[in-house]
Design a protein around this motif. Structure first.
Motif, PDB file in Angstrom:
ATOM      1  N   SER A 250      -2.649   1.536  20.073  1.00 49.39           N
ATOM      2  CA  SER A 250      -3.050   1.182  18.675  1.00 49.39           C
ATOM      3  C   SER A 250      -4.398   1.836  18.336  1.00 49.39           C
ATOM      4  CB  SER A 250      -3.152  -0.459  18.476  1.00 49.39           C
ATOM      5  OG  SER A 250      -3.473  -0.661  17.272  1.00 49.39           O
ATOM      6  N   LEU A 251      -4.411   2.345  16.923  1.00 45.89           N
ATOM      7  CA  LEU A 251      -5.775   2.750  16.579  1.00 45.89           C
ATOM      8  C   LEU A 251      -6.223   1.900  15.226  1.00 45.89           C
ATOM      9  CD1 LEU A 251      -5.186   6.689  16.985  1.00 45.89           C
ATOM     10  CD2 LEU A 251      -6.731   5.009  18.123  1.00 45.89           C
ATOM     11  N   PHE A 252      -7.140   1.488  15.424  1.00 45.96           N
ATOM     12  CA  PHE A 252      -7.895   0.785  13.922  1.00 45.96           C
ATOM     13  C   PHE A 252      -8.448   1.967  13.087  1.00 45.96           C
ATOM     14  CE2 PHE A 252     -11.316  -0.833  11.713  1.00 45.96           C
ATOM     15  CZ  PHE A 252     -10.961  -2.036  11.074  1.00 45.96           C
ATOM     16  N   ARG A 286       3.728   9.964  17.764  1.00 45.39           N
ATOM     17  CA  ARG A 286       3.353   9.557  18.994  1.00 45.39           C
ATOM     18  C   ARG A 286       3.411   8.121  19.683  1.00 45.39           C
ATOM     19  NH1 ARG A 286       1.034  13.861  16.674  1.00 45.39           N
ATOM     20  NH2 ARG A 286       0.532  15.553  18.057  1.00 45.39           N
ATOM     21  N   GLY A 287       4.178   7.332  18.672  1.00 46.83           N
ATOM     22  CA  GLY A 287       4.586   6.111  19.250  1.00 46.83           C
ATOM     23  C   GLY A 287       3.161   5.138  19.226  1.00 46.83           C
ATOM     24  N   ILE A 288       2.132   5.548  18.485  1.00 46.94           N
ATOM     25  CA  ILE A 288       0.823   4.745  18.398  1.00 46.94           C
ATOM     26  C   ILE A 288       0.992   3.859  17.102  1.00 46.94           C
ATOM     27  CG2 ILE A 288      -1.508   4.963  18.271  1.00 46.94           C
ATOM     28  CD1 ILE A 288      -1.364   7.532  20.027  1.00 46.94           C
ATOM     29  N   MET A 289       0.497   2.701  17.414  1.00 47.69           N
ATOM     30  CA  MET A 289       0.382   1.758  16.265  1.00 47.69           C
ATOM     31  C   MET A 289      -0.960   1.963  15.422  1.00 47.69           C
ATOM     32  SD  MET A 289       2.425  -1.955  17.428  1.00 47.69           S
ATOM     33  CE  MET A 289       1.144  -2.011  18.857  1.00 47.69           C
ATOM     34  N   ILE A 290      -0.887   1.281  14.179  1.00 51.73           N
ATOM     35  CA  ILE A 290      -1.993   1.698  13.158  1.00 51.73           C
ATOM     36  C   ILE A 290      -2.455   0.111  12.820  1.00 51.73           C
ATOM     37  CG2 ILE A 290      -3.024   2.410  10.972  1.00 51.73           C
ATOM     38  CD1 ILE A 290      -0.918   4.962  11.381  1.00 51.73           C
ATOM     39  N   ASN A 291      -3.727  -0.111  12.922  1.00 56.33           N
ATOM     40  CA  ASN A 291      -4.334  -1.341  12.349  1.00 56.33           C
ATOM     41  C   ASN A 291      -5.244  -0.730  11.269  1.00 56.33           C
ATOM     42  OD1 ASN A 291      -5.452  -3.741  11.511  1.00 56.33           O
ATOM     43  ND2 ASN A 291      -6.543  -3.923  13.469  1.00 56.33           N
ATOM     44  N   ALA A 292      -4.714  -0.990   9.903  1.00 58.78           N
ATOM     45  CA  ALA A 292      -5.452  -0.017   8.684  1.00 58.78           C
ATOM     46  C   ALA A 292      -6.345  -1.120   8.015  1.00 58.78           C
ATOM     47  CB  ALA A 292      -4.250   0.367   7.737  1.00 58.78           C
ATOM     48  N   ILE A 318       2.786   0.463   7.854  1.00 56.90           N
ATOM     49  CA  ILE A 318       1.562   0.164   8.794  1.00 56.90           C
ATOM     50  C   ILE A 318       1.714  -1.085   9.415  1.00 56.90           C
ATOM     51  CG2 ILE A 318      -0.930  -0.377   8.405  1.00 56.90           C
ATOM     52  CD1 ILE A 318       0.040   2.590   7.710  1.00 56.90           C
ATOM     53  N   GLU A 319       1.347  -1.019  10.855  1.00 51.59           N
ATOM     54  CA  GLU A 319       1.832  -2.427  11.639  1.00 51.59           C
ATOM     55  C   GLU A 319       0.977  -3.275  11.626  1.00 51.59           C
ATOM     56  OE1 GLU A 319       3.476   1.417  13.691  1.00 51.59           O
ATOM     57  OE2 GLU A 319       1.675   0.994  12.477  1.00 51.59           O
ATOM     58  N   THR A 320      -0.243  -3.358  11.363  1.00 52.47           N
ATOM     59  CA  THR A 320      -1.321  -4.351  11.336  1.00 52.47           C
ATOM     60  C   THR A 320      -2.257  -4.080  10.112  1.00 52.47           C
ATOM     61  OG1 THR A 320      -2.797  -3.901  12.887  1.00 52.47           O
ATOM     62  CG2 THR A 320      -0.962  -5.177  13.440  1.00 52.47           C
ATOM     63  N   VAL A 321      -2.907  -4.854   9.263  1.00 55.99           N
ATOM     64  CA  VAL A 321      -3.719  -4.474   8.206  1.00 55.99           C
ATOM     65  C   VAL A 321      -5.058  -5.746   8.284  1.00 55.99           C
ATOM     66  CG1 VAL A 321      -4.104  -4.518   5.896  1.00 55.99           C
ATOM     67  CG2 VAL A 321      -1.954  -3.733   6.821  1.00 55.99           C
ATOM     68  N   THR A 322      -5.867  -5.032   8.230  1.00 55.99           N
ATOM     69  CA  THR A 322      -7.153  -6.130   7.921  1.00 55.99           C
ATOM     70  C   THR A 322      -7.804  -5.612   6.570  1.00 55.99           C
ATOM     71  OG1 THR A 322      -7.621  -5.931  10.200  1.00 55.99           O
ATOM     72  CG2 THR A 322      -9.473  -6.397   8.894  1.00 55.99           C
ATOM     73  N   SER A 323      -8.017  -6.717   5.977  1.00 55.18           N
ATOM     74  CA  SER A 323      -8.408  -6.411   4.428  1.00 55.18           C
ATOM     75  C   SER A 323      -9.914  -7.147   4.235  1.00 55.18           C
ATOM     76  CB  SER A 323      -7.372  -7.037   3.498  1.00 55.18           C
ATOM     77  OG  SER A 323      -6.432  -6.441   3.441  1.00 55.18           O
ATOM     78  N   HIS A 324     -10.903  -6.721   3.494  1.00 49.02           N
ATOM     79  CA  HIS A 324     -12.031  -7.171   3.256  1.00 49.02           C
ATOM     80  C   HIS A 324     -12.403  -7.021   1.746  1.00 49.02           C
ATOM     81  CE1 HIS A 324     -12.764  -6.659   7.574  1.00 49.02           C
ATOM     82  NE2 HIS A 324     -12.164  -5.482   7.232  1.00 49.02           N
ATOM     83  N   ILE A 325     -12.862  -7.992   1.189  1.00 47.05           N
ATOM     84  CA  ILE A 325     -13.675  -7.808  -0.064  1.00 47.05           C
ATOM     85  C   ILE A 325     -14.996  -7.228   0.055  1.00 47.05           C
ATOM     86  CG2 ILE A 325     -14.900  -8.945  -1.870  1.00 47.05           C
ATOM     87  CD1 ILE A 325     -13.055 -11.645  -1.412  1.00 47.05           C
TER      88      ILE A 325
END
Length: 437
Positions: A250-252, A286-292, A318-325
């Motif tokens: 996984s790549l952030f 390439r079978g790599i997940m994304i943490n956006a 997109i597999e996982t998501v991190t959100s911010h204000i």
């Protein structure tokens, strides 16, 4: 630290503080050291250490000042360091701490200890920018109480980031970027005693030449690993192939916004929104997940940004998501600009954790920004959208559903299990699922 609304105690127990463990390794040969992390334990005020060192982030500064007061009343010398002190030392109240430690521990703590023993402590210690990655000291991994953390196998290969995005700490002059000695990093991987590694750099691929050499070195170790990179790494086919072949799961990536005006407004020069989908395809192939990671409230954003971003996330799976204000940290270019424009609305630093609106947005109201931030998290991790975002590659679906369901959707239940069983054991279960990929 203060939990954000969508976080549970799992966030607090995610990984150990490598900065403090580095200081442990710097001083423990000649001095008795105790490490306490208030995120996972009560601070012991019934002892009287000679020196108390506190690592400070912006939102924990008020709490750090209170801790310092209690120890100073007992006669201890209190040293404050960490990312906030290094970035915005001129904002620290003069009477809050005895000593400020600005910059890397390797270039400050040995001198602090020496001057303390000589009864010659100064008010401020500054580390000149480290000129050589060989000077970086490894964390004292053997010092950890592992049952308190979900993942103890965190390793850093570099310090800082080569980019200077306005909202990031790296936009401050005090920060630098350098890679560590590869052999030192390999020794740390061996020390954590796991084949499942979280590389915790600001930018794991900030120097692609170094990263490619490092990936070749770890190839025989058959690791499963995750890391954070800037999006330009996705356009280097050789680098992506090496990542895949060396065990990247996984790549952030800081996408920040799908709106080109919003991205350019904070000088994130490495991001070109028209190329996002090409980058995503290259990584997913390439079978790599994304943490956006997304930041909402940039000057180009309007209330429509939340729905359009959600649709884009679901469309691109997109597999996982991190959100911010958007949060203007003191000492950054963004803070300086907003301060000059009169847009900073509060000096209550406990609110500066990317979950509160502490400035005046340009394209929407404060309430619209706050409500939109909560809305998109709820929608991304709804059962409907978890199913829609499932990866095309069946081999990574187990890891995908584990994170989305057990960490985000039903995180409170998982946290209860962690309290009953231990964070380490729950982390090990997650590892086994990931290793099955």
């Amino acid at each position: 630290m203060h939990r954000r609304p969508m976080d549970t105690d799992i966030k607090l127990h995610m990984a150990p503080p490598l900065g403090l463990l580095t200081i442990v390794n710097l001083v423990r040969k000649e001095h008795r050291v105790q490490l306490e992390n208030e995120n996972i334990q009560q601070i012991h005020y019934d002892d009287a250490p000679d020196i108390v060192g506190i690592s400070v982030t912006v939102d924990t500064l008020p709490r750090a000042i209170e801790i310092a007061r209690r120890f100073r009343e007992k006669g201890s010398i209190v040293v404050a360091g960490g990312i906030h002190v290094t970035t915005a030392f001129d904002t620290i109240p003069a009477d809050a701490f005895d000593v400020l430690c600005i910059g890397a521990a390797e270039g400050t703590w040995p001198e602090i200890i020496k001057d303390f023993l000589d009864n010659n402590l100064k008010r401020v210690y500054r580390c000149p920018k480290l000129q050589d990655g060989n000077l970086v000291v490894s964390p004292a991994y053997d010092f950890l109480k592992k049952g308190e953390y979900l993942y103890c196998h965190v390793v850093h290969t570099s310090r800082g980031c080569p980019f200077r995005c306005d909202f990031c700490y790296n936009s401050a002059k005090a920060h630098q970027y350098l890679n560590r000695n590869i052999q030192d990093v390999l020794a740390d991987i061996k020390a954590v005693r796991s084949r499942h590694i979280m590389f915790i750099d600001d930018n794991f691929a900030g120097n692609p030449v170094w990263t490619k050499q490092f990936l070749k070195e770890i190839m025989p170790l058959r690791l499963k690993w995750r890391a954070a990179v800037s999006i330009n790494a996705a356009f280097d086919d050789e680098l992506l192939d090496l990542m895949k072949n060396s065990g990247c799961q996984s790549l952030f990536i800081g996408f920040e916004s799908i709106n080109p005006d919003s991205v350019s407004g904070v000088h994130k020069v490495q991001n070109h929104t028209q190329e996002y989908e090409k980058a995503i395809r290259a990584i997913h192939e390439r079978g790599i997940m994304i943490n956006a990671s997304f930041v909402f409230g940039l000057d180009g954003d309007t209330p429509e940004v939340f729905k359009s971003t959600l649709d884009w996330i679901v469309k691109n799976k997109i597999e996982t998501v991190t959100s911010h204000i958007l949060t203007p940290y003191p000492g950054t270019a963004l803070y300086d600009r907003m301060k000059s424009e009169g847009r900073i609305l509060t000096d209550d630093l406990t609110l500066y954790n990317t979950a509160h609106v502490v400035y005046q947005p340009r394209g929407m109201t404060r309430q619209e920004l706050y409500q939109g931030y909560h809305w998109i998290y709820k929608e991304i991790y709804s059962l409907k959208n978890i199913w829609k975002r499932r990866p095309e590659s069946k081999g990574i679906r187990a890891a995908y559903f584990t994170f989305n369901l057990l960490y985000r959707k039903y995180g409170k239940f998982t946290d209860m299990l962690c309290h009953l069983i231990s964070y380490e054991k729950i982390g090990a279960i997650a590892e086994r699922i990931a290793k099955s990929v």
